[in-house]
Design a protein around this motif. Sequence first.
Motif, PDB file in Angstrom:
ATOM      1  N   CYS A 229      51.617   2.589  10.430  1.00 57.81           N
ATOM      2  CA  CYS A 229      51.742   1.688   9.276  1.00 57.81           C
ATOM      3  C   CYS A 229      51.186   2.357   8.027  1.00 57.81           C
ATOM      4  CB  CYS A 229      51.005   0.381   9.551  1.00 57.81           C
ATOM      5  SG  CYS A 229      51.491  -0.429  11.085  1.00 57.81           S
ATOM      6  N   GLN A 232      51.990   2.421   2.546  1.00 53.91           N
ATOM      7  CA  GLN A 232      51.333   1.242   1.992  1.00 53.91           C
ATOM      8  C   GLN A 232      51.290   1.329   0.474  1.00 53.91           C
ATOM      9  OE1 GLN A 232      47.428   0.785   3.749  1.00 53.91           O
ATOM     10  NE2 GLN A 232      48.194   0.954   5.833  1.00 53.91           N
ATOM     11  N   LYS A 237      51.014  -3.040   3.875  1.00 52.77           N
ATOM     12  CA  LYS A 237      52.027  -2.264   4.582  1.00 52.77           C
ATOM     13  C   LYS A 237      53.413  -2.504   3.980  1.00 52.77           C
ATOM     14  CE  LYS A 237      49.173  -2.889   8.669  1.00 52.77           C
ATOM     15  NZ  LYS A 237      48.997  -3.653   9.925  1.00 52.77           N
ATOM     16  N   GLU A 240      56.889   0.032   8.571  1.00 49.77           N
ATOM     17  CA  GLU A 240      56.183   0.374   9.793  1.00 49.77           C
ATOM     18  C   GLU A 240      57.171   0.993  10.780  1.00 49.77           C
ATOM     19  OE1 GLU A 240      56.364  -2.941   8.807  1.00 49.77           O
ATOM     20  OE2 GLU A 240      54.343  -3.587   8.277  1.00 49.77           O
ATOM     21  N   THR A 441      48.522   7.299   3.948  1.00 51.51           N
ATOM     22  CA  THR A 441      48.464   6.093   3.120  1.00 51.51           C
ATOM     23  C   THR A 441      48.590   6.389   1.629  1.00 51.51           C
ATOM     24  OG1 THR A 441      46.043   6.175   3.100  1.00 51.51           O
ATOM     25  CG2 THR A 441      47.086   4.855   4.818  1.00 51.51           C
TER      26      THR A 441
END
Length: 661
Positions: A229, A232, A237, A240, A441
């Motif tokens: 996940c 972002q 999120k 996924e 991320t």
Amino acid sequence: MFRKILIANRGEIACRVIRTARQVGVSTVAVFSDADRDALHVAMADEAIRIGPAEAAKSYLNIPAIIEAAKASGAEAVHPGYGFLSENPDFVEAVEAAGLVFIGPSASAIRAMGLKDAAKALMEKAGVPVVPGYHGERQDAAFLAGEAEAMGYPVLIKARAGGGGKGMRRVERPADFAAALESARREGESAFGDGRVLVEKYMTKPRHIEVQVFGDKHGNVVHLFERDCSLQRRHQKVIEEAPAPGMTAEMRAAMGQAAVRAAAAIGYSGAGTVEFIADVSEGLRQDRFYFMEMNTRLQVEHPVTEAITGLDLVEWQLHVAAGGPLAKRQEELSINGWAFEARLYAENPARDFLPATGRLSVFDLPQDARTDSGVRAGDLITPYYDPMIAKVIVHGRTRAEALAKLETALETCRVGGVTTNAGFLARLCRLPAFAAGDVDTGLIGRAGESLLNEPDASEEAFALAALSALGFLEAPADPDPWGHLRSFRLWGEAAQTVFLDHGDAEHALRVTAREKNRFHVEHNGIITDIAVKSTDGRSVRVAFEDRVLSATVHREGTDILVFFAGHAHTFAIAEEAGHHGEATAGGDRLSAPMPGLVRIVSAEPGARVAKGDALVTMEAMKMELVLAAPRDGVVATVPVAVGDQVAEGALLLSLEPEEAA
């Protein structure tokens, strides 16, 4: 198995639970607020009961009203969905005190994982690696700043209760710590009723990998493999996938075993997710993953796990809650192919993902994908609840095949009436790093403005909008052959000029009708030759020189939506030529970007402010919006106060004109 269950939630998760319940012969009871009286989940359920006004605190968070609805309906059990009361141990106890079954873990298990600091201490005892940081009870600002200094910047401040990115702030330097701490505390207090925080070392290249776990009331716990996940925005999120790219069998086993230990340590029953953060600055390594938190509920992204395992996790929830054992042992579970889920939101990526409201004038989701949604065309997206409007889920034999299916599905989404992130999601699929599986991320933040901004409308899109404005894309009203010659003129070619608003500007387009539904459209000195092959008033088949393409054009009053070549463009028929007039100065006002609650007012009339100063803080759609000074100047008026509920576009603060400042 139960005969009847009540679903203490709304939207797509309520609809999702209803579908499985119907398949296994369980009757369903929906609950609804005044804002959701005509919602899809209300229409789908066998019966529905009103529980309060639109505000969540007075309806979907109203425990007595939900318990009373369950008892009045004769339901035997309550499914909490996710969000709202799904991780509230007091709700679990209230359900059980009423003689009902809670479809989820025990109150003690939820409490054990509900506070991040206590949960991490528990995980350390269970032998699960945790993120380095301060997870203690001391909360004075000076002490926390000292802890941050000691561990080294950047750091992450996190509300110790809840999740979903609420109450989370990344801090790059000591000078920003105090303001970030106060903001995180406010948001934590607002979202979870708890303003206490923890401080952790921020990893420069982290991946968010979570493991689906399932336990029963007989002491059995299994994991259903991992989901990645990492894509972002603002800690929320976006896309996924399962399994995680680059995952080795050894690391999968290590993470799965750690997740099972975490669940077993609290006697877990039902569906849950153990979230890990992996430091991938030197690649995905078995000794570089750490426990973040456990979500003691079904996750939004559970469909990707269902896709690769062939299981129905809601059916498992019902079976386990009714006292049954897990349907499979660990050695019986396996991964088949690859799956992605994209979250389709009513939001504007180009405006820092600001949530959007409005009525869905068009809502056509792709046919070649699983789509979980709780809305229909004509439904209103309100400011009261989360702005996610659908989930688009695909499955393929390989990651490349699944990703290609996701891109195609997103490009064929047709949503109008509200701004959505559909184009942004499709562009994400084409991002080289994501396509290669090199995710973390920070990927979206590094990708730049080109990922966030919708491309300019093409000349072909302008031409389609012009033909729609002039009525040339309407379906013939009758079978009369003359009805197909709408562009025919007895004395030669006819030309008309139409004025369209698009992108904050007015555009003049000259349309010349030729033979057999062919047209020349001139715009900014460029001529586009277009032939209408077929139209039903919405789906259009057109030819541009040597290319024959399909488009969807939706007209409602003076508004025109053109879905073409994977992009959506909005036009409006101008009332008259030149109606825009002179441009107006836009740097003197702060207006509410959407309906919301005024939380902080940081300036008063007469105060001198600098560009970028935080002046008004609003709370809307479960997030905090900080509105800054558009320029240096002196505050003229502040017509709002803390606690005011304001409408979209409401004046919050004005500056004195620049010549007077």
